[in-house]
Design an enzyme around this catalytic site. Structure first.
Site, PDB file in Angstrom:
ATOM      1  N   CYS A 184       3.921   6.760   3.799  1.00 12.34           N
ATOM      2  CA  CYS A 184       4.670   7.803   4.512  1.00 12.34           C
ATOM      3  C   CYS A 184       6.163   7.524   4.430  1.00 12.34           C
ATOM      4  O   CYS A 184       6.971   8.448   4.269  1.00 12.34           O
ATOM      5  CB  CYS A 184       4.212   7.903   5.963  1.00 12.34           C
ATOM      6  SG  CYS A 184       2.584   8.648   6.184  1.00 12.34           S
ATOM      7  N   ASN A 187     -10.089   3.628  -3.340  1.00 11.81           N
ATOM      8  CA  ASN A 187     -10.763   2.708  -2.430  1.00 11.81           C
ATOM      9  C   ASN A 187     -10.795   3.341  -1.045  1.00 11.81           C
ATOM     10  O   ASN A 187      -9.816   3.977  -0.641  1.00 11.81           O
ATOM     11  CB  ASN A 187     -10.018   1.373  -2.375  1.00 11.81           C
ATOM     12  CG  ASN A 187      -9.963   0.690  -3.734  1.00 11.81           C
ATOM     13  OD1 ASN A 187     -10.935   0.683  -4.469  1.00 11.81           O
ATOM     14  ND2 ASN A 187      -8.808   0.142  -4.056  1.00 11.81           N
ATOM     15  N   HIS A 229      -4.899   7.204  -1.516  1.00 15.88           N
ATOM     16  CA  HIS A 229      -4.159   7.060  -2.771  1.00 15.88           C
ATOM     17  C   HIS A 229      -5.130   6.826  -3.915  1.00 15.88           C
ATOM     18  O   HIS A 229      -6.204   6.256  -3.747  1.00 15.88           O
ATOM     19  CB  HIS A 229      -3.107   5.948  -2.701  1.00 15.88           C
ATOM     20  CG  HIS A 229      -3.621   4.606  -2.293  1.00 15.88           C
ATOM     21  ND1 HIS A 229      -3.988   4.304  -0.994  1.00 15.88           N
ATOM     22  CD2 HIS A 229      -3.826   3.473  -3.008  1.00 15.88           C
ATOM     23  CE1 HIS A 229      -4.391   3.043  -0.923  1.00 15.88           C
ATOM     24  NE2 HIS A 229      -4.308   2.521  -2.143  1.00 15.88           N
TER      25      HIS A 229
END
Length: 116
Positions: free
Chosen positions: A6, A86, A99
């Site tokens: 972020c 993951n 991600h």
């Protein structure tokens, strides 16, 4: 603790972006596991795959398309690459922000040793 992705998305770091638009960013992993190791990240904080909503699936598909395009630009599309997401601690997720890892540039292991 603030989410590092972020912070990157908000411009709080001097990260060099390989791709960016209003929804998604791509940048090199600072601890690469392969010669080419790029992270593709939504700007919106979504903690993991478990937190995806139905209206996030187009964005997830877009992330895969961006990975494909970057693989071509990086010169690894023809030789091959790996895409990994993951999820959760036991799944290897270290940053609690969704991600996609794009890895290539050498022969990657054919399998993972799940016994460890």
């Amino acid at each position: 603790m603030p989410c590092i992705f972020c912070k990157i998305a908000s411009g709080g770091t001097s990260t060099e972006f390989l791709y960016q638009d209003e929804e998604i960013l791509a940048f090199r992993d600072i601890n690469p596991l392969a010669p080419t190791h790029i992270l593709i990240v939504p700007r919106k904080h979504i903690a993991s795959v478990n937190d995806l909503q139905d209206d996030n699936f187009l964005m997830l598909g877009k992330m895969i398309g961006i990975a494909r395009d970057i693989a071509k630009t990086e010169g690894i599309a023809d030789s091959g690459y790996r895409l990994v997401i993951n999820t959760g601690h036991d799944g290897g997720q270290r940053v609690p922000h969704l991600h996609l890892h794009l890895m290539g540039g050498r022969r990657l292991a054919d399998r993972v040793d799940w016994r460890r």
